[in-house]
Design a protein around this motif. Structure first.
Motif, PDB file in Angstrom:
ATOM      1  N   ILE A  67      31.023  22.725   1.403  1.00 59.54           N
ATOM      2  CA  ILE A  67      32.434  22.465   1.094  1.00 59.54           C
ATOM      3  C   ILE A  67      33.306  22.859   2.270  1.00 59.54           C
ATOM      4  CG2 ILE A  67      34.380  23.148  -0.369  1.00 59.54           C
ATOM      5  CD1 ILE A  67      32.413  23.300  -2.686  1.00 59.54           C
ATOM      6  N   TYR A  68      34.072  21.898   2.749  1.00 62.15           N
ATOM      7  CA  TYR A  68      35.029  22.060   3.843  1.00 62.15           C
ATOM      8  C   TYR A  68      36.375  22.315   3.164  1.00 62.15           C
ATOM      9  CZ  TYR A  68      37.829  20.464   7.901  1.00 62.15           C
ATOM     10  OH  TYR A  68      38.731  20.342   8.926  1.00 62.15           O
ATOM     11  N   ASN A  69      36.845  23.548   3.211  1.00 55.74           N
ATOM     12  CA  ASN A  69      37.883  23.975   2.280  1.00 55.74           C
ATOM     13  C   ASN A  69      39.169  24.497   2.897  1.00 55.74           C
ATOM     14  OD1 ASN A  69      35.945  26.305   2.911  1.00 55.74           O
ATOM     15  ND2 ASN A  69      37.636  27.416   1.964  1.00 55.74           N
ATOM     16  N   HIS A  70      40.231  24.382   2.081  1.00 61.33           N
ATOM     17  CA  HIS A  70      41.423  25.196   2.228  1.00 61.33           C
ATOM     18  C   HIS A  70      41.119  26.555   1.593  1.00 61.33           C
ATOM     19  CE1 HIS A  70      44.772  21.949   2.839  1.00 61.33           C
ATOM     20  NE2 HIS A  70      44.161  22.279   3.955  1.00 61.33           N
ATOM     21  N   THR A  82      35.689  30.770  -6.247  1.00 59.66           N
ATOM     22  CA  THR A  82      34.617  31.773  -6.273  1.00 59.66           C
ATOM     23  C   THR A  82      33.429  31.298  -7.090  1.00 59.66           C
ATOM     24  OG1 THR A  82      36.285  33.529  -6.075  1.00 59.66           O
ATOM     25  CG2 THR A  82      34.085  34.174  -6.806  1.00 59.66           C
ATOM     26  N   ARG A  83      33.698  30.635  -8.201  1.00 59.43           N
ATOM     27  CA  ARG A  83      32.604  30.114  -9.033  1.00 59.43           C
ATOM     28  C   ARG A  83      31.811  29.046  -8.292  1.00 59.43           C
ATOM     29  NH1 ARG A  83      33.307  27.532 -15.147  1.00 59.43           N
ATOM     30  NH2 ARG A  83      31.078  27.155 -15.526  1.00 59.43           N
ATOM     31  N   LEU A  84      32.517  28.177  -7.600  1.00 60.61           N
ATOM     32  CA  LEU A  84      31.846  27.115  -6.851  1.00 60.61           C
ATOM     33  C   LEU A  84      31.050  27.701  -5.683  1.00 60.61           C
ATOM     34  CD1 LEU A  84      31.714  24.012  -7.055  1.00 60.61           C
ATOM     35  CD2 LEU A  84      33.622  23.902  -5.423  1.00 60.61           C
ATOM     36  N   ALA A  85      31.598  28.752  -5.082  1.00 55.87           N
ATOM     37  CA  ALA A  85      30.956  29.358  -3.908  1.00 55.87           C
ATOM     38  C   ALA A  85      29.674  30.106  -4.258  1.00 55.87           C
ATOM     39  CB  ALA A  85      31.927  30.302  -3.215  1.00 55.87           C
ATOM     40  N   GLN A  86      29.419  30.326  -5.531  1.00 49.21           N
ATOM     41  CA  GLN A  86      28.164  30.959  -5.931  1.00 49.21           C
ATOM     42  C   GLN A  86      26.967  30.057  -5.642  1.00 49.21           C
ATOM     43  OE1 GLN A  86      28.727  31.976 -10.060  1.00 49.21           O
ATOM     44  NE2 GLN A  86      30.181  33.619  -9.608  1.00 49.21           N
ATOM     45  N   ASP A  87      27.229  28.743  -5.566  1.00 52.07           N
ATOM     46  CA  ASP A  87      26.138  27.790  -5.372  1.00 52.07           C
ATOM     47  C   ASP A  87      26.203  27.040  -4.045  1.00 52.07           C
ATOM     48  OD1 ASP A  87      25.080  28.269  -7.947  1.00 52.07           O
ATOM     49  OD2 ASP A  87      26.514  26.888  -8.825  1.00 52.07           O
ATOM     50  N   ILE A  88      27.398  26.934  -3.478  1.00 58.57           N
ATOM     51  CA  ILE A  88      27.591  26.045  -2.328  1.00 58.57           C
ATOM     52  C   ILE A  88      28.271  26.806  -1.191  1.00 58.57           C
ATOM     53  CG2 ILE A  88      28.572  23.842  -1.555  1.00 58.57           C
ATOM     54  CD1 ILE A  88      28.815  23.080  -4.529  1.00 58.57           C
ATOM     55  N   PRO A  89      27.790  26.687   0.041  1.00 54.40           N
ATOM     56  CA  PRO A  89      28.466  27.347   1.160  1.00 54.40           C
ATOM     57  C   PRO A  89      29.825  26.723   1.457  1.00 54.40           C
ATOM     58  CG  PRO A  89      26.640  26.002   1.951  1.00 54.40           C
ATOM     59  CD  PRO A  89      26.550  25.999   0.460  1.00 54.40           C
ATOM     60  N   PHE A  90      30.803  27.573   1.711  1.00 48.35           N
ATOM     61  CA  PHE A  90      32.151  27.164   2.113  1.00 48.35           C
ATOM     62  C   PHE A  90      32.308  27.389   3.614  1.00 48.35           C
ATOM     63  CE2 PHE A  90      32.842  26.964  -2.267  1.00 48.35           C
ATOM     64  CZ  PHE A  90      34.158  26.642  -2.596  1.00 48.35           C
ATOM     65  N   TYR A 316      48.390  18.105  16.639  1.00 49.49           N
ATOM     66  CA  TYR A 316      48.149  17.854  18.068  1.00 49.49           C
ATOM     67  C   TYR A 316      46.663  17.809  18.435  1.00 49.49           C
ATOM     68  CZ  TYR A 316      52.987  19.490  18.107  1.00 49.49           C
ATOM     69  OH  TYR A 316      54.304  19.689  17.820  1.00 49.49           O
ATOM     70  N   VAL A 317      45.777  18.332  17.571  1.00 49.55           N
ATOM     71  CA  VAL A 317      44.357  18.368  17.929  1.00 49.55           C
ATOM     72  C   VAL A 317      43.500  17.862  16.769  1.00 49.55           C
ATOM     73  CG1 VAL A 317      44.614  20.233  19.608  1.00 49.55           C
ATOM     74  CG2 VAL A 317      44.199  20.801  17.200  1.00 49.55           C
ATOM     75  N   GLU A 318      44.049  16.939  15.973  1.00 53.82           N
ATOM     76  CA  GLU A 318      43.377  16.561  14.732  1.00 53.82           C
ATOM     77  C   GLU A 318      41.982  15.983  14.959  1.00 53.82           C
ATOM     78  OE1 GLU A 318      46.609  14.237  13.080  1.00 53.82           O
ATOM     79  OE2 GLU A 318      46.779  15.666  11.429  1.00 53.82           O
ATOM     80  N   PHE A 319      41.842  15.048  15.911  1.00 53.24           N
ATOM     81  CA  PHE A 319      40.526  14.448  16.096  1.00 53.24           C
ATOM     82  C   PHE A 319      39.517  15.483  16.581  1.00 53.24           C
ATOM     83  CE2 PHE A 319      37.178  12.553  18.626  1.00 53.24           C
ATOM     84  CZ  PHE A 319      36.637  11.654  17.711  1.00 53.24           C
ATOM     85  N   GLN A 320      39.893  16.266  17.612  1.00 49.16           N
ATOM     86  CA  GLN A 320      38.956  17.258  18.136  1.00 49.16           C
ATOM     87  C   GLN A 320      38.553  18.257  17.064  1.00 49.16           C
ATOM     88  OE1 GLN A 320      41.986  16.387  19.428  1.00 49.16           O
ATOM     89  NE2 GLN A 320      42.109  16.970  21.594  1.00 49.16           N
ATOM     90  N   ALA A 321      39.533  18.719  16.279  1.00 47.42           N
ATOM     91  CA  ALA A 321      39.262  19.721  15.253  1.00 47.42           C
ATOM     92  C   ALA A 321      38.365  19.170  14.144  1.00 47.42           C
ATOM     93  CB  ALA A 321      40.576  20.239  14.664  1.00 47.42           C
ATOM     94  N   GLU A 322      38.649  17.936  13.689  1.00 48.67           N
ATOM     95  CA  GLU A 322      37.843  17.369  12.600  1.00 48.67           C
ATOM     96  C   GLU A 322      36.441  17.007  13.079  1.00 48.67           C
ATOM     97  OE1 GLU A 322      38.922  17.688   9.631  1.00 48.67           O
ATOM     98  OE2 GLU A 322      40.832  18.401  10.434  1.00 48.67           O
ATOM     99  N   TYR A 323      36.312  16.576  14.306  1.00 46.86           N
ATOM    100  CA  TYR A 323      34.994  16.260  14.862  1.00 46.86           C
ATOM    101  C   TYR A 323      34.100  17.496  14.844  1.00 46.86           C
ATOM    102  CZ  TYR A 323      31.474  14.776  18.293  1.00 46.86           C
ATOM    103  OH  TYR A 323      30.290  14.471  18.930  1.00 46.86           O
ATOM    104  N   LEU A 324      34.635  18.633  15.308  1.00 45.80           N
ATOM    105  CA  LEU A 324      33.857  19.866  15.297  1.00 45.80           C
ATOM    106  C   LEU A 324      33.601  20.350  13.873  1.00 45.80           C
ATOM    107  CD1 LEU A 324      35.464  21.829  18.270  1.00 45.80           C
ATOM    108  CD2 LEU A 324      33.214  20.756  18.201  1.00 45.80           C
ATOM    109  N   ALA A 325      34.614  20.217  13.001  1.00 40.05           N
ATOM    110  CA  ALA A 325      34.467  20.685  11.620  1.00 40.05           C
ATOM    111  C   ALA A 325      33.331  19.965  10.905  1.00 40.05           C
ATOM    112  CB  ALA A 325      35.774  20.499  10.860  1.00 40.05           C
TER     113      ALA A 325
END
Length: 355
Positions: A67-70, A82-90, A316-325
């Motif tokens: 999960i790629y999260n806020h 927290t419940r979701l994070a018990q099973d899936i890495p954030f 200002y860095v949306e593409f670079q940031a999302e590519y790495l994410a």
């Protein structure tokens, strides 16, 4: 195939979410957008939105691999996350308040040359020895965000002090200043630091944002460094939320503002961005994915840390940031490690220290 769920708090997908989905598709990764209220824990299904044919299409999806999260804001959101994070890495975790972060860095000492001395103010009289020692100081809440309630204070003659906020300047007597300080300390823990003049050649204050993030293989990368420059040379503190402007043409900015030393100053920033994230992450019991490090460049050309933020903005860095994410999400999914420990709600370091 890796499956990524983009968990956001906003009602609709943003442009950065579209970029993430497009990048993921190019890598053969299935990605969808969803919100906390879209989760059905009983059926382990999510009402998600896929970006297809230049539009968002609703579908029902099984729980993703990562999960790629806020970060959660309300109590209800914290419980869901927290419940979701018990099973899936954030991907994204809290790092704690600025007072704790800076204090821990000072105690360790490995980046001492980059740290501005920090003092906790508990009552009005605590400020005056610092004003006598440094002349001008920054006065800000330990838990502040987006540059809110950041002030500069300096003596202005006998029994008179200037209290600056943006373009507003107030003159206080010593008694009035004590009253104002104690009013502020009731609202938040307060940090005081010596003022570091980070300025352009035209006298405009600026703050350099150093954006670093993990990418392929979980390795830290420098996304970009760029300045927030005050629109008015009367402002002593610069921040985008205050109406500052920015540029990503760092070659031009550095050559104009450091004509004789721009290569050396740039080298210091890049070297700092290379060394600091790995060191900083070592304080936490869980992995970090991205940092926005706000620094000033002093008159001596040195890099000084103002603050460190998790979940840095990607303007200002949306593409670079999302590519790495997306690369980092794929890395997390391939680790097949139980999430176990996370910093979604507390975000304290391994060793607790007083805020």
């Amino acid at each position: 195939m890796t499956r990524i769920g983009i968990l956001r708090l906003n009602e609709k997908p943003q442009f950065r979410d579209k970029i993430a989905c497009v990048v993921a598709a190019s890598m053969g990764i299935d990605t969808f957008f969803f919100r906390p209220q879209d989760i059905d824990f009983e059926s382990r299904m999510i009402r998600g939105q896929h970006f297809l044919d230049d539009g968002w299409q609703t579908s029902f999806d099984e729980f993703p691999d990562v999960i790629y999260n806020h970060l959660p804001l309300s109590t209800e959101q914290k419980e869901i996350f927290t419940r979701l994070a018990q099973d899936i890495p954030f991907t994204t975790h809290r790092i704690g308040n600025k007072n704790v972060v800076l204090k821990r860095l000072a105690q360790d000492g490995r980046f001492r040359e980059n740290l501005i001395p920090m003092y906790r103010i508990r009552k009005g009289d605590d400020l005056f020895p610092l004003l006598e020692q440094y002349g001008q100081v920054i006065f800000k809440p330990a838990n502040g965000k987006q540059g809110q309630r950041i002030y500069t204070i300096e003596p202005d003659g006998d029994n008179s002090f200037q209290f600056h906020h943006l373009l507003e300047k107030m003159n206080y007597t010593k008694g009035e200043l004590i009253e104002r300080i104690e009013e502020e300390t009731k609202r938040n823990p307060i940090i005081v630091q010596p003022f570091i003049a980070s300025q352009t050649i035209h006298g405009h204050s600026y703050c350099m944002r150093v954006h670093v993030a993990k990418g392929a293989g979980g390795k830290w990368k420098l996304v970009k460094f760029f300045p927030f420059v005050s629109n008015n040379n009367q402002e002593s503190v610069s921040h985008l939320s205050h109406g500052a402007f920015s540029t990503t043409r760092m070659d031009i900015f550095m050559e104009q503002n450091y004509p004789d030393t721009h290569q050396d100053v740039t080298r210091k920033i890049v070297e700092f961005a290379r060394r600091f994230p790995v060191y900083f992450e070592s304080f936490y019991a869980y992995p970090l994915d991205a940092l926005g490090i706000d620094v000033g460049i002093g008159a001596d050309g040195n890099v000084y840390i103002y603050e460190v933020n998790s979940l840095p903005g990607t303007r200002y860095v949306e593409f670079q940031a999302e590519y790495l994410a997306i690369q980092y999400c794929d890395h997390l999914a391939r680790q097949q490690v139980s999430p176990a420990v996370n910093g979604l709600t507390a975000g304290w370091m391994k060793e607790q220290i007083e805020a």
